[in-house]
Design an enzyme around this catalytic site. Structure first.
Site, short mmCIF file in Angstrom:
data_model
loop_
_atom_site.label_atom_id
_atom_site.label_comp_id
_atom_site.label_asym_id
_atom_site.label_seq_id
_atom_site.Cartn_x
_atom_site.Cartn_y
_atom_site.Cartn_z
N TYR A 196 0.85 -1.19 0.00
CA TYR A 196 0.00 0.00 0.00
C TYR A 196 0.89 1.24 0.00
O TYR A 196 1.60 1.51 0.97
CB TYR A 196 -0.91 0.03 1.23
CG TYR A 196 -1.86 -1.13 1.36
CD1 TYR A 196 -2.14 -1.97 0.28
CD2 TYR A 196 -2.49 -1.40 2.57
CE1 TYR A 196 -3.02 -3.04 0.42
CE2 TYR A 196 -3.37 -2.46 2.71
CZ TYR A 196 -3.64 -3.28 1.64
OH TYR A 196 -4.50 -4.33 1.79
N PRO A 229 -17.08 -5.31 1.94
CA PRO A 229 -18.40 -5.66 2.47
C PRO A 229 -19.55 -5.19 1.59
O PRO A 229 -20.67 -5.71 1.70
CB PRO A 229 -18.44 -4.97 3.84
CG PRO A 229 -17.38 -3.93 3.77
CD PRO A 229 -16.32 -4.47 2.87
N LEU A 230 -19.30 -4.23 0.69
CA LEU A 230 -20.33 -3.78 -0.25
C LEU A 230 -19.87 -3.97 -1.69
O LEU A 230 -20.42 -3.36 -2.61
CB LEU A 230 -20.67 -2.30 -0.01
CG LEU A 230 -21.37 -1.98 1.31
CD1 LEU A 230 -21.64 -0.48 1.42
CD2 LEU A 230 -22.67 -2.75 1.45
N GLY A 231 -18.89 -4.83 -1.92
CA GLY A 231 -18.32 -4.99 -3.25
C GLY A 231 -19.09 -5.99 -4.12
O GLY A 231 -19.52 -7.03 -3.66
N PHE A 238 -22.00 -5.85 -5.68
CA PHE A 238 -23.46 -5.95 -5.65
C PHE A 238 -24.04 -5.53 -7.00
O PHE A 238 -23.60 -4.54 -7.60
CB PHE A 238 -24.05 -5.03 -4.57
CG PHE A 238 -23.98 -5.57 -3.17
CD1 PHE A 238 -25.14 -5.74 -2.44
CD2 PHE A 238 -22.78 -5.90 -2.58
CE1 PHE A 238 -25.10 -6.23 -1.15
CE2 PHE A 238 -22.72 -6.39 -1.29
CZ PHE A 238 -23.88 -6.56 -0.57
N PRO A 290 -27.26 -3.88 -9.19
CA PRO A 290 -28.21 -2.82 -8.83
C PRO A 290 -29.42 -3.36 -8.06
O PRO A 290 -29.89 -2.72 -7.11
CB PRO A 290 -28.61 -2.24 -10.18
CG PRO A 290 -27.42 -2.49 -11.06
CD PRO A 290 -26.89 -3.82 -10.61
N LEU A 291 -29.91 -4.54 -8.43
CA LEU A 291 -31.05 -5.12 -7.74
C LEU A 291 -30.69 -5.46 -6.29
O LEU A 291 -31.45 -5.20 -5.36
CB LEU A 291 -31.55 -6.37 -8.48
CG LEU A 291 -32.82 -7.03 -7.93
CD1 LEU A 291 -34.00 -6.07 -8.05
CD2 LEU A 291 -33.11 -8.32 -8.70
#
Length: 288
Positions: free
Chosen positions: A64, A214-216, A218, A220-221
């Site tokens: 990083y 954790p939100l990767g 997805f 649209p639905l």
């Protein structure tokens, strides 16, 4: 370090006790995880706030920046409190275009271990994950040579515990046949449940599972369904996603990243959300 109670309690990585709510330092570097942060003092403040909140699990990598994030961690937190544990990764480097080319030959791994030690200001690394696959995800193939190299460095006293990242179930099994592991770090969330069986197997053996993104990924639905639940609960989709992960299995450790003190506090508060059985049943449908 603060005694603030964090969501999820604690878990043991080998002989190291860490909070299940941790902090991922990836976002402290510049755009595309390259170069210095836009707000250097802000980055240092986030790290210090994480420690003040009682977080004892910080996830990082010397790739990083490269090198810059680990140096920020050292500047902000060294000498490290006895109960603070830094988990790092090796197995990839950076190129001039910001890519993540694999670097898993023995010489490259030994160099990366010494770079992590130097930039973090440590004589022994608490936990080292071998990063496998590519930026597109896990890829099949033997981990024997690379993991045996890390196991040898562990015997030399440079590494305390081992893990794997971005790994297939077969690679996890192969690594475990070479040396004990304390964690697996893979992409997993409400929409991507491919590691369900692996999580349960690891839980039975006392091994942590550390999901990233954790939100990767997805659709649209799926995002709409998550947002609907979050709206009903008067919270954010991230809060629901983090709370669901903590509820999913006791061996799941969270490492959400941010470069904002306010956002860090929001993530901690959001993960403390209590989901009902009805909430959980509705969320389970997102992966279908």
């Amino acid at each position: 370090m603060s005694n603030t109670s964090l969501p999820g309690g604690t878990w043991t990585l080998g002989d190291l006790t860490v909070t299940r709510f941790g902090y991922g330092a990836m976002q402290l570097a510049g755009p595309w995880v390259m170069g210095p942060p836009a707000d250097r003092e802000g980055a240092l403040a986030v790290l210090r706030e994480a420690a003040e909140l009682g977080i004892t699990h910080i996830d990082t990598s010397d790739a990083y920046g490269p090198h810059l994030t680990n140096r920020l961690i050292r500047e902000a937190l060294h000498p490290y409190p006895a109960d603070l544990h830094v988990v790092t990764k090796v197995g990839a480097t950076r190129d001039a275009q910001g890519g993540w080319p694999p670097a898993r030959d023995p010489d490259s791994l030994r160099r990366q271990i010494h770079e992590n030690l130097r930039n973090l200001g440590l004589e022994t690394l608490d936990v080292v994950n071998l990063r496998l696959g590519t930026a597109e995800g896990p890829q099949p193939g033997s981990v024997a040579e690379a993991f045996a190299t890390l196991a040898d460095l562990q015997r030399q006293g440079l590494i305390r515990h081992l893990g794997v990242s971005n790994a297939t179930a077969d690679q996890v099994a192969e690594a475990r046949s070479i040396a004990p592991i304390v964690c697996v770090q893979n992409m997993y969330n409400l929409a991507h449940r491919h590691d369900d069986a692996l999580i349960d197997e690891l839980a039975a053996d006392g091994i942590a599972y550390v999901p990233f993104f954790p939100l990767g990924g997805f659709s649209p639905l799926q995002s709409g369904a998550l947002t609907a639940v979050a709206t009903r609960l008067q919270t954010t989709p991230m809060s629901v996603a983090l709370a669901w992960l903590l509820r999913r299995s006791p061996n799941i450790l969270l490492i959400p990243g941010t470069s904002s003190v306010a956002h860090l506090r929001e993530n901690v508060a959001g993960a403390a959300l209590t989901l009902t059985e009805d909430d959980a049943a509705e969320l389970e449908k997102i992966a279908l």
